[in-house]
Design a protein around this motif. Structure first.
Motif, PDB file in Angstrom:
ATOM      1  N   ASN A  46       8.920  14.548  36.078  1.00 62.72           N
ATOM      2  CA  ASN A  46      10.124  13.866  35.617  1.00 62.72           C
ATOM      3  C   ASN A  46      11.062  13.679  36.811  1.00 62.72           C
ATOM      4  O   ASN A  46      10.705  14.003  37.950  1.00 62.72           O
ATOM      5  CB  ASN A  46      10.800  14.645  34.480  1.00 62.72           C
ATOM      6  N   ILE A  47      12.271  13.183  36.568  1.00 63.69           N
ATOM      7  CA  ILE A  47      13.175  12.880  37.682  1.00 63.69           C
ATOM      8  C   ILE A  47      13.676  14.143  38.380  1.00 63.69           C
ATOM      9  O   ILE A  47      14.218  14.064  39.480  1.00 63.69           O
ATOM     10  CB  ILE A  47      14.375  12.041  37.221  1.00 63.69           C
ATOM     11  N   TYR A  48      13.491  15.312  37.768  1.00 66.89           N
ATOM     12  CA  TYR A  48      13.963  16.559  38.366  1.00 66.89           C
ATOM     13  C   TYR A  48      12.948  17.181  39.325  1.00 66.89           C
ATOM     14  O   TYR A  48      13.323  17.943  40.219  1.00 66.89           O
ATOM     15  CB  TYR A  48      14.312  17.585  37.285  1.00 66.89           C
ATOM     16  N   ASN A  49      11.660  16.907  39.137  1.00 66.59           N
ATOM     17  CA  ASN A  49      10.652  17.605  39.942  1.00 66.59           C
ATOM     18  C   ASN A  49       9.736  16.680  40.742  1.00 66.59           C
ATOM     19  O   ASN A  49       8.860  17.148  41.457  1.00 66.59           O
ATOM     20  CB  ASN A  49       9.781  18.505  39.044  1.00 66.59           C
TER      21      ASN A  49
ATOM     22  N   ASP B 283      10.264  11.140  48.568  1.00 69.45           N
ATOM     23  CA  ASP B 283      11.179  12.157  49.069  1.00 69.45           C
ATOM     24  C   ASP B 283      10.453  12.981  50.135  1.00 69.45           C
ATOM     25  O   ASP B 283       9.509  13.715  49.819  1.00 69.45           O
ATOM     26  CB  ASP B 283      11.645  13.046  47.910  1.00 69.45           C
ATOM     27  N   TYR B 284      10.886  12.873  51.383  1.00 67.56           N
ATOM     28  CA  TYR B 284      10.251  13.597  52.478  1.00 67.56           C
ATOM     29  C   TYR B 284      11.034  14.844  52.882  1.00 67.56           C
ATOM     30  O   TYR B 284      10.775  15.414  53.939  1.00 67.56           O
ATOM     31  CB  TYR B 284      10.082  12.683  53.695  1.00 67.56           C
TER      32      TYR B 284
ATOM     33  N   ILE C  62      22.967  23.338  30.273  1.00 64.28           N
ATOM     34  CA  ILE C  62      23.378  22.031  30.772  1.00 64.28           C
ATOM     35  C   ILE C  62      22.558  21.724  32.021  1.00 64.28           C
ATOM     36  O   ILE C  62      22.562  22.494  32.986  1.00 64.28           O
ATOM     37  CB  ILE C  62      24.878  22.011  31.116  1.00 64.28           C
ATOM     38  N   ILE C  63      21.822  20.628  32.001  1.00 59.40           N
ATOM     39  CA  ILE C  63      21.002  20.218  33.135  1.00 59.40           C
ATOM     40  C   ILE C  63      21.808  19.240  33.982  1.00 59.40           C
ATOM     41  O   ILE C  63      22.228  18.181  33.508  1.00 59.40           O
ATOM     42  CB  ILE C  63      19.683  19.560  32.682  1.00 59.40           C
ATOM     43  N   GLN C  64      22.046  19.572  35.241  1.00 58.88           N
ATOM     44  CA  GLN C  64      22.837  18.735  36.129  1.00 58.88           C
ATOM     45  C   GLN C  64      22.044  18.418  37.400  1.00 58.88           C
ATOM     46  O   GLN C  64      21.771  19.328  38.192  1.00 58.88           O
ATOM     47  CB  GLN C  64      24.149  19.430  36.493  1.00 58.88           C
ATOM     48  N   PRO C  65      21.651  17.191  37.605  1.00 61.63           N
ATOM     49  CA  PRO C  65      20.869  16.823  38.803  1.00 61.63           C
ATOM     50  C   PRO C  65      21.764  16.701  40.032  1.00 61.63           C
ATOM     51  O   PRO C  65      22.020  15.607  40.553  1.00 61.63           O
ATOM     52  CB  PRO C  65      20.241  15.491  38.404  1.00 61.63           C
ATOM     53  N   LEU C  66      22.260  17.828  40.522  1.00 64.70           N
ATOM     54  CA  LEU C  66      23.164  17.833  41.668  1.00 64.70           C
ATOM     55  C   LEU C  66      22.470  17.314  42.926  1.00 64.70           C
ATOM     56  O   LEU C  66      21.273  17.515  43.130  1.00 64.70           O
ATOM     57  CB  LEU C  66      23.675  19.246  41.920  1.00 64.70           C
ATOM     58  N   PHE C  67      23.259  16.649  43.780  1.00 60.88           N
ATOM     59  CA  PHE C  67      22.801  16.164  45.081  1.00 60.88           C
ATOM     60  C   PHE C  67      21.632  15.190  44.955  1.00 60.88           C
ATOM     61  O   PHE C  67      20.784  15.087  45.840  1.00 60.88           O
ATOM     62  CB  PHE C  67      22.400  17.336  45.990  1.00 60.88           C
ATOM     63  N   SER C  68      21.582  14.483  43.854  1.00 55.77           N
ATOM     64  CA  SER C  68      20.490  13.533  43.632  1.00 55.77           C
ATOM     65  C   SER C  68      20.757  12.219  44.365  1.00 55.77           C
ATOM     66  O   SER C  68      21.882  11.929  44.780  1.00 55.77           O
ATOM     67  CB  SER C  68      20.325  13.255  42.135  1.00 55.77           C
ATOM     68  N   LYS C  69      19.724  11.428  44.526  1.00 50.40           N
ATOM     69  CA  LYS C  69      19.832  10.072  45.054  1.00 50.40           C
ATOM     70  C   LYS C  69      20.032   9.127  43.875  1.00 50.40           C
ATOM     71  O   LYS C  69      19.201   9.076  42.961  1.00 50.40           O
ATOM     72  CB  LYS C  69      18.573   9.689  45.825  1.00 50.40           C
ATOM     73  N   VAL C  70      21.127   8.400  43.873  1.00 51.35           N
ATOM     74  CA  VAL C  70      21.497   7.591  42.715  1.00 51.35           C
ATOM     75  C   VAL C  70      21.005   6.157  42.896  1.00 51.35           C
ATOM     76  O   VAL C  70      21.375   5.480  43.862  1.00 51.35           O
ATOM     77  CB  VAL C  70      23.023   7.605  42.500  1.00 51.35           C
TER      78      VAL C  70
END
Length: 208
Positions: free
Chosen positions: A147-150, A133-134, A5-13
């Protein structure tokens, strides 16, 4: 064995949507008085776009319909997606104008929680909006595929009617426009109202 299960925790929505509005009706209502964006330091780009002198453009009676539409989308973003019970208030709103060969510096917005941009007049060459992302990384690797994860940066190609809501602390810029038309957009900032954190917390704050 189950799939991971891939979960983008603490992401900017981000909230991105194309609105159905009569943009030809908006263009005659855009301000005539603009000034260069940025703080005008030596490190700034030399060909910046402009922002309207007024930072309360959506308080005008002729543009209240546009504020109403944006507040409706903000409600969907904060209530349905982020699951906040707080109401939000628009604090500032201004037009941006970018001619051919102009761009902006990377910047973020202070004294607000959420920001938005609505595109009023753009084409394929008007200049994407780039988010950066700084945050500090322990290691710097080049992925085989971004992709949105890296990704450390992400671009959106604006189209007329597109609105983007995003956390105000995210750095962003207008990339150089190569279009023959003037690029117009509308930017806004918002703050939450009501109780901020639990009343029992030593950081509790109530905003009207």
């Amino acid at each position: 064995m189950s799939d991971p299960i891939i979960q983008p925790l603490f992401s900017k929505v981000f909230y991105v949507k194309n609105l159905e509005l009569d943009y030809k009706k908006i263009i005659p209502l855009i301000d005539k008085d603009f000034s260069d964006t940025g703080y005008h330091n030596d490190e700034d780009i030399k060909n910046p776009g402009q922002s309207s002198i007024s930072k309360k453009v959506l308080e005008r009676p002729k543009l209240k319909f546009l504020k109403k539409q944006l507040m409706k989308e903000l409600h969907l973003y904060t209530k349905d997606v982020l699951k906040y019970d707080n109401e939000f208030k628009m604090t500032t709103s201004w037009f941006t104008r970018t001619y051919s060969n102009q761009e902006s510096n990377y910047h973020c917005h202070s004294n607000c929680m959420i920001s938005s941009v609505l595109y009023i007049q753009v084409d394929n060459s008007s200049g994407d909006i780039s988010f950066m992302d700084y945050s500090t990384e322990r290691f710097c690797l080049d992925p085989r595929e971004y992709n949105i994860y890296n990704s450390r940066s992400w671009r959106f190609k604006p189209v007329n009617g597109m609105v983007i809501f995003f956390p105000s602390e995210v750095f962003h810029k207008v990339l150089q426009s190569n279009s023959n038309i003037v690029r117009y957009s509308l930017a806004c900032n918002y703050i939450p109202t009501g109780d901020l954190s639990m009343k029992s917390s030593d950081s509790h704050l109530y905003l009207k």
